[in-house]
Design a protein around this motif. Structure first.
Motif, mmCIF file in Angstrom:
data_model
loop_
_atom_site.group_PDB
_atom_site.id
_atom_site.type_symbol
_atom_site.label_atom_id
_atom_site.label_comp_id
_atom_site.label_asym_id
_atom_site.label_seq_id
_atom_site.Cartn_x
_atom_site.Cartn_y
_atom_site.Cartn_z
ATOM 1 N N SER A 175 -3.099 3.334 -6.066
ATOM 2 C CA SER A 175 -3.078 4.315 -4.985
ATOM 3 C C SER A 175 -4.464 4.940 -4.860
ATOM 4 O O SER A 175 -5.261 4.866 -5.798
ATOM 5 C CB SER A 175 -2.046 5.403 -5.288
ATOM 6 N N PRO A 176 -4.773 5.566 -3.722
ATOM 7 C CA PRO A 176 -6.084 6.202 -3.546
ATOM 8 C C PRO A 176 -6.367 7.234 -4.647
ATOM 9 O O PRO A 176 -7.498 7.323 -5.124
ATOM 10 C CB PRO A 176 -5.967 6.873 -2.186
ATOM 11 N N GLU B 104 -3.367 0.664 8.792
ATOM 12 C CA GLU B 104 -4.213 -0.288 8.077
ATOM 13 C C GLU B 104 -4.685 -1.400 9.016
ATOM 14 O O GLU B 104 -5.826 -1.840 8.949
ATOM 15 C CB GLU B 104 -3.479 -0.892 6.873
ATOM 16 N N PRO C 240 -2.795 -3.573 -1.879
ATOM 17 C CA PRO C 240 -3.337 -2.340 -1.306
ATOM 18 C C PRO C 240 -4.865 -2.383 -1.210
ATOM 19 O O PRO C 240 -5.520 -2.976 -2.072
ATOM 20 C CB PRO C 240 -2.886 -1.266 -2.306
ATOM 21 N N LYS C 241 -5.383 -1.727 -0.177
ATOM 22 C CA LYS C 241 -6.827 -1.755 0.067
ATOM 23 C C LYS C 241 -7.625 -1.181 -1.103
ATOM 24 O O LYS C 241 -8.672 -1.723 -1.454
ATOM 25 C CB LYS C 241 -7.161 -0.965 1.346
ATOM 26 N N VAL C 242 -7.146 -0.110 -1.722
ATOM 27 C CA VAL C 242 -7.922 0.467 -2.834
ATOM 28 C C VAL C 242 -7.928 -0.468 -4.040
ATOM 29 O O VAL C 242 -8.910 -0.536 -4.769
ATOM 30 C CB VAL C 242 -7.416 1.868 -3.269
ATOM 31 N N GLN D 26 -8.251 7.786 2.660
ATOM 32 C CA GLN D 26 -7.601 8.690 1.691
ATOM 33 C C GLN D 26 -8.435 8.808 0.424
ATOM 34 O O GLN D 26 -8.621 9.889 -0.121
ATOM 35 C CB GLN D 26 -6.215 8.160 1.319
ATOM 36 N N LEU D 27 -8.996 7.666 -0.009
ATOM 37 C CA LEU D 27 -9.835 7.667 -1.206
ATOM 38 C C LEU D 27 -11.049 8.565 -1.009
ATOM 39 O O LEU D 27 -11.371 9.396 -1.854
ATOM 40 C CB LEU D 27 -10.279 6.229 -1.521
ATOM 41 N N GLN E 187 -5.847 3.841 3.593
ATOM 42 C CA GLN E 187 -6.052 4.058 2.155
ATOM 43 C C GLN E 187 -7.500 4.344 1.790
ATOM 44 O O GLN E 187 -7.782 5.219 0.981
ATOM 45 C CB GLN E 187 -5.581 2.817 1.390
ATOM 46 N N LYS F 241 2.962 2.056 -5.737
ATOM 47 C CA LYS F 241 2.744 3.147 -6.689
ATOM 48 C C LYS F 241 4.040 3.661 -7.315
ATOM 49 O O LYS F 241 4.021 4.262 -8.376
ATOM 50 C CB LYS F 241 1.971 4.286 -6.039
ATOM 51 N N ASP G 195 0.822 -1.216 0.000
ATOM 52 C CA ASP G 195 0.000 0.000 0.000
ATOM 53 C C ASP G 195 0.854 1.263 0.000
ATOM 54 O O ASP G 195 0.477 2.283 -0.562
ATOM 55 C CB ASP G 195 -0.985 -0.012 1.186
ATOM 56 N N LEU G 196 2.045 1.192 0.620
ATOM 57 C CA LEU G 196 2.884 2.384 0.696
ATOM 58 C C LEU G 196 3.838 2.497 -0.490
ATOM 59 O O LEU G 196 4.392 3.559 -0.741
ATOM 60 C CB LEU G 196 3.718 2.352 1.987
#
Lengths: 290, 265, 274
Positions: free
Chosen positions: A274-275, C196, A251-253, C241-242, C238, A215, A211-212
């Motif tokens: 990324s978000p 997270e 990553p969550k998104v 953030q979205l 995240q 990208k 997640d970090l």
């Protein structure tokens, strides 16, 4: 961005390595190719062989660890098996997980100079390269401090500066932020991103937390049980429904994108990493409906 | 508190700190030699007093006072023993000679502590390592020295963490008889040793990765060079030594008894 | 219950680590203590089992003031698992490692035997019973450290940075394990900066900065509040953030959960399509 894929900076063929007295191999049949100027992310569950692979890049394996190394490995045009670590060190800089155990001197600048001193570089040149490396990594103000007075994030930037001063082709970082807080970690990732984009240094980053980091990556290598199981462009790899990705912790998104896609939402273009990228996709869908 | 507290380096900027460590070390040694030349109280007192401006100039008064306080106990032991011995030897009489001798021995010790604490308080371990290197001590030893200094605070903190972790598991260090108490430290020593070994392996790995062991001649970021002020101190030190030897050989040194007589008449 | 009243703490070196903290943690609560390195998180929790005693103020654990009893007495109620398992592992076998605390607390040999077996099963370490803890992998050593504390069945469990260096699967196992402890009514405190992980667990969050408590509330509230985020170094999860990115389109920005995010977006897409 166009990559001029002419000469790989790291290339391995069927690389297999077993630590001395170990029952089984830590990396098995690894064949990878890393081009000059790439930002490569290596990930995979604990014990998958990521760290072992990093140690091969500058010759710690086999010269420091011994054991049995089979297959071929070429880094910066040199056969690692035939060149000792101190020679490889000019081309490959290694940054380790624990910032505390890779700084030896009593002042920051002395630490940054350590490698150059070993190589016998003249004093004036050491001075200018040390200053240059400290400025790029944002630690110039700390140059006279002792390493133990610094925060973990600052220490890790000293470690990066100390390999950067040797002007390597590749910098390999083995989970450099696991002991840092999120802000310290973010700064480290920004620094290495800059080294990659502005100086064209090839970056190999080992990291759990996609997640970090994902990208920034041009190229992702996913390992499991010593083998490379998935490899390629992160946008392609993370777009696949491959079950093996589940254990990696995407990553969550990206996960959200996958869930929505499964729900029948039609997205355009590449998978978001990324978000910001995900927000763009959501905006586009809402706009097309207007 | 101990007199070694006064030996711990703290980063300050002062003219004394900027002096070459080799010159400062020579100074401390010569002061010590001069102190041995005399067994009268007055010159030793002078030797003690003339160093005080150095301490003030170096801005380490607090640390220096702490080391002198730490030395006070040992100084009083030296005084008592010396005085008692001459008291007994002189047939249980308090004499000026006995007093002078005891005072002189005490001040000889204080001068020694004073000059070496000035040296250690104003010389960074880094400079010390550098001085060792440039006096042709093999680099491996110098490196071992600075690394040891670097890891002292790290290991101290680690020992504290381990102690906390084991106390959190119900370990009571003060429990039981003498033997039991020693055994209580096993759960602290083992993790400390294991972690030190692991740490040294990681250090070795990091050193290798930064070109340790290239056979070519090593260079150094810093170079020790003697500056104007270093020559000043060196000259002062040499003059002091020569003057002291001259005084010792050719001039009478005033004794406590004589001064007392002078004022009594 | 843990009660903290105007707690101040200054280290012997003169560093003022805690500057007036007051809070209450009820039995059975799940609390994450967050904040940047050096904010005082670990210093605060070390007061809960008496490793540190207040310079000023009071800490009361289950009705007992921590200054009145020994660490060993408090530790019986408050289990503390340190960040690095290598700071505590010392025994020849995993089994001995786990029985260490039980012997310190004076359990009888038959009880120790039972508890050790129980803890080994709980953390899936049975096959390592007779193995040296030093032979195990990092993740396994972490589990041995956890087992060695859980063995005496403390009412309150403190985990210092349990997710550091852990991969996704290990974190997921830890999360499920914490949930399991909660169903048994245990109080669980986690010191962490892993947003997270916190977003997935959704505990109560205590946010610290410079020795002070700057926010106290549900993760969903604390981790999404722009004002709080602005004054701490926390990078929001995240998903949040979205939704902060999307807030100009009228989306709520206080979402931390993946599945809630999915529902919200599906609804918005559905409405837009009509």
């Amino acid at each position: 961005m166009v990559k001029y894929a002419t000469m790989p900076v790291i290339e391995t063929r069927n690389l297999t390595y077993t630590y001395p007295e170990a029952a089984k191999a830590s990396i098995v049949d690894v064949s990878i190719r890393i081009e000059k100027g790439e930002f490569v992310l290596i990930t995979g569950p604990s014990g998958c062989g990521k760290t072992t692979l990093c140690r091969c890049f500058n010759g710690l394996i086999p010269h420091f660890y011994h054991g049995t190394l089979e297959g071929e490995i070429t880094v910066a045009g040199l056969n690692v098996k035939e060149h000792p670590t101190y020679e490889m060190a000019k081309y490959v800089g290694l940054v380790f997980q624990n910032p505390e155990n890779q700084l030896f001197a009593l002042s920051v600048e002395k630490d940054v100079a350590f490698g150059l001193e070993n190589l016998g570089v003249p004093r004036d040149e050491i001075r200018s390269r040390v200053d240059w490396a400290m400025k790029i990594t944002g630690i110039y103000e700390l140059r006279e401090r002792a390493p133990y007075e610094l925060s973990g994030g600052q220490q890790q930037r000293v470690a990066i500066a100390s390999v950067l001063a040797m002007k390597p082709d590749v910098i390999v970082l083995d989970e450099p932020t696991s002991f840092l807080d999120p802000l310290g970690a973010k700064k480290i990732f920004e620094v290495i991103h800059r080294l990659n984009r502005e100086l064209g240094i090839t970056i190999v980053l080992v990291e759990h937390r996609l997640d970090l980091t994902v990208k920034y990556a041009d190229h992702i290598i996913i390992m499991q049980d010593g083998k490379v199981i998935l490899e390629g462009d992160p946008h392609k790899i993370l777009d696949s429904e491959d079950m093996r990705l589940i254990g990696v912790g995407i990553p969550k998104v990206t996960r959200l994108y996958q869930l929505l896609k499964a729900d029948g939402v039609k997205f355009h273009g590449k998978v978001p990493l990324s978000p910001e990228e995900m927000a763009e996709k959501v905006r586009r869908i809402l706009k097309t409906h207007d | 508190m101990s007199m070694f507290d006064g030996l711990k380096y703290r980063r300050v900027f002062s003219p004394i700190h900027n002096l070459d460590p080799r010159v400062k070390f020579t100074y401390a040694c010569i002061i010590f030699i001069v102190a041995i030349l005399f067994w009268e109280f007055i010159p030793l007192l002078v030797l003690f007093v003339i160093q005080v401006p150095f301490v003030i100039l170096a801005r380490v008064r607090r640390e220096w006072l702490r080391s002198m306080k730490g030395a006070a106990f040992l100084a009083s032991v030296i005084f008592t023993v010396n005085f008692a011995v001459s008291f007994i030897n002189s047939g249980y009489m308090i004499t000026f000679v006995a007093l002078e001798y005891a005072l002189a021995m005490t001040f000889r010790f204080l001068v020694l502590v004073e000059s070496f604490s000035i040296f250690f308080l104003t010389t960074s371990p880094d400079h010390l390592g550098l001085a060792l290197e440039q006096t042709r001590v093999p680099y491996e030893f110098c490196f071992a020295f600075t690394t040891a200094v670097r890891f002292v605070p790290v290991l101290a903190e680690e020992a504290q963490t381990i102690m906390d972790a084991q106390k959190a598991r119900g370990l009571e260090l003060e429990k039981g008889n003498f033997l039991r108490r020693i055994r209580n430290y096993i759960p602290i020593l083992i993790p400390l040793i294991v972690s030190a070994i692991r740490r040294s392996l990681e250090l070795a790995e990091a050193m290798e990765s930064r070109a340790w062991g290239v056979s070519k001649k090593r260079t150094n970021l810093y170079e020790l060079k003697l500056h104007g002020s270093d020559y000043v101190l060196l000259t002062v030190t040499v003059v002091l030594l020569v003057a002291a030897i001259y005084v010792r050989l050719y001039l009478p040194v005033p004794r406590l008894a004589e001064i007392f007589d002078y004022f009594a008449h | 219950m843990i009660e903290v009243q105007d707690l101040h703490f200054t280290y012997p070196s003169g560093v003022e680590a805690l500057k007036g903290i007051s809070l209450k943690i009820e039995d059975g609560e799940f609390v994450a203590i967050m904040g940047e390195n050096g904010a005082g998180k670990t210093t605060l929790v070390k007061h809960f089992n008496g490793l540190l005693k207040p310079t000023k103020g009071r800490v009361i654990v289950n009705g007992i003031e921590t200054t009145k009893v020994s660490v060993a007495t408090l530790a019986r109620k408050v289990g503390f698992v340190f960040q690095n398992p290598d700071h505590q592992l010392f025994a020849e076998t995993v089994e001995e490692e786990i029985s260490f605390a039980l012997r310190n607390f004076g359990f009888s040999p038959s009880v120790i035997e039972k508890r050790v077996t129980w803890a080994l099963n709980l953390l899936g370490l049975m096959q390592y019973r007779k193995t040296s803890p030093f032979m195990l992998s990092g993740g396994e050593r972490k589990r041995v450290a956890l087992a060695s504390v859980l063995a005496w069945d403390p009412e309150i469990l403190i985990l210092d940075e349990p997710t550091i260096g852990q991969d996704y699967q290990q974190k997921e196992n830890l999360r499920q394990f914490i949930m399991q402890l909660r169903t048994q009514g245990k109080t669980v405190l986690v010191v962490t900066h892993d947003v997270e992980f916190v977003a997935e667990c959704n505990p109560r969050v205590l946010l610290m900065r410079g020795g002070k408590l700057i926010a106290d509330g549900a993760a969903r509230k604390v981790l999404t509040d722009p004002e709080i985020l602005a004054q701490s170094s926390i990078v929001p999860p995240q998903i949040t953030q979205l939704f902060i990115e999307l807030s100009s389109l009228g989306f709520p920005s206080d979402i931390i959960d993946l599945y809630e995010a999915r529902e919200t977006l599906l609804k918005a897409f559905g409405a837009a399509a009509k």
